[in-house]
Motif scaffolding. Sequence first.
Motif, PDB file in Angstrom:
ATOM      1  N   VAL A   1      38.648 -48.283  -9.277  1.00 33.46           N
ATOM      2  CA  VAL A   1      37.128 -48.936  -9.068  1.00 33.46           C
ATOM      3  C   VAL A   1      36.500 -47.574  -8.750  1.00 33.46           C
ATOM      4  N   TYR A   2      35.160 -47.314  -9.487  1.00 31.69           N
ATOM      5  CA  TYR A   2      34.309 -46.187  -9.538  1.00 31.69           C
ATOM      6  C   TYR A   2      33.062 -46.442  -9.625  1.00 31.69           C
ATOM      7  N   PRO A   3      32.038 -45.504  -9.162  1.00 31.29           N
ATOM      8  CA  PRO A   3      30.525 -45.963  -9.662  1.00 31.29           C
ATOM      9  C   PRO A   3      30.173 -46.197 -11.036  1.00 31.29           C
ATOM     10  N   ALA A   4      29.657 -47.124 -11.400  1.00 30.98           N
ATOM     11  CA  ALA A   4      28.979 -47.356 -12.996  1.00 30.98           C
ATOM     12  C   ALA A   4      28.628 -46.172 -13.588  1.00 30.98           C
TER      13      ALA A   4
ATOM     14  N   LEU B   1      44.682 -49.335  -6.529  1.00 30.30           N
ATOM     15  CA  LEU B   1      45.470 -50.373  -6.271  1.00 30.30           C
ATOM     16  C   LEU B   1      46.529 -50.311  -7.445  1.00 30.30           C
ATOM     17  N   ASN B   2      47.649 -50.300  -6.835  1.00 29.22           N
ATOM     18  CA  ASN B   2      48.992 -50.082  -7.608  1.00 29.22           C
ATOM     19  C   ASN B   2      49.719 -51.346  -7.583  1.00 29.22           C
TER      20      ASN B   2
ATOM     21  N   ASN C   1      43.301 -55.864  -0.993  1.00 27.18           N
ATOM     22  CA  ASN C   1      42.927 -54.316  -0.933  1.00 27.18           C
ATOM     23  C   ASN C   1      41.532 -54.125  -0.459  1.00 27.18           C
ATOM     24  N   LEU C   2      41.358 -53.286  -0.071  1.00 27.73           N
ATOM     25  CA  LEU C   2      39.859 -52.834   0.162  1.00 27.73           C
ATOM     26  C   LEU C   2      39.337 -51.505  -0.255  1.00 27.73           C
ATOM     27  N   VAL C   3      38.257 -51.371  -0.899  1.00 32.11           N
ATOM     28  CA  VAL C   3      37.852 -50.150  -1.389  1.00 32.11           C
ATOM     29  C   VAL C   3      36.531 -49.839  -1.210  1.00 32.11           C
ATOM     30  N   VAL C   4      35.984 -48.675  -0.608  1.00 32.99           N
ATOM     31  CA  VAL C   4      34.648 -48.229  -0.437  1.00 32.99           C
ATOM     32  C   VAL C   4      34.272 -47.194  -1.729  1.00 32.99           C
ATOM     33  N   VAL C   5      33.150 -47.837  -2.623  1.00 32.39           N
ATOM     34  CA  VAL C   5      33.011 -47.158  -3.677  1.00 32.39           C
ATOM     35  C   VAL C   5      31.396 -47.033  -3.866  1.00 32.39           C
TER      36      VAL C   5
ATOM     37  N   ASP D   1      34.941 -58.871  -4.219  1.00 33.35           N
ATOM     38  CA  ASP D   1      33.615 -59.299  -3.414  1.00 33.35           C
ATOM     39  C   ASP D   1      33.060 -58.090  -2.907  1.00 33.35           C
ATOM     40  N   ILE D   2      31.677 -58.222  -3.097  1.00 30.42           N
ATOM     41  CA  ILE D   2      30.985 -57.123  -2.579  1.00 30.42           C
ATOM     42  C   ILE D   2      30.084 -57.341  -1.453  1.00 30.42           C
ATOM     43  N   THR D   3      30.536 -56.339  -0.340  1.00 31.62           N
ATOM     44  CA  THR D   3      29.905 -56.660   0.838  1.00 31.62           C
ATOM     45  C   THR D   3      29.229 -55.479   1.666  1.00 31.62           C
ATOM     46  N   GLY D   4      28.309 -55.364   2.354  1.00 32.65           N
ATOM     47  CA  GLY D   4      27.851 -54.414   3.066  1.00 32.65           C
ATOM     48  C   GLY D   4      27.215 -53.102   2.299  1.00 32.65           C
ATOM     49  N   TYR D   5      26.760 -52.146   3.072  1.00 29.53           N
ATOM     50  CA  TYR D   5      26.295 -50.976   2.414  1.00 29.53           C
ATOM     51  C   TYR D   5      26.105 -49.970   3.798  1.00 29.53           C
TER      52      TYR D   5
END
Length: 66
Positions: A11-14, A24-25, A34-38, A59-63
């Motif tokens: 997962v990465y910035p567009a 995630l493997n 899993n949780l990823v901060v991107v 799920d997109i949550t927070g900033y």
Amino acid sequence: MNPTAGGFVTVYPADTTRPVASNLNFTPGQVIPNLVVVPVNNGKVSFYNRYGDIDLVADITGYYTG
């Protein structure tokens, strides 16, 4: 996830170059949380799946503010 083959998701910035690291493997048949901060680029992120098919729920949550 229900993957049909072992692989990984990144997962990465567009609109940026995909990094070489995975987030995630997995192996076939696994269900993995899993949780990823991107960083978000223009309101978007990109998902890359290597090998096979997967069912992916995001799920997109927070900033963060600088």
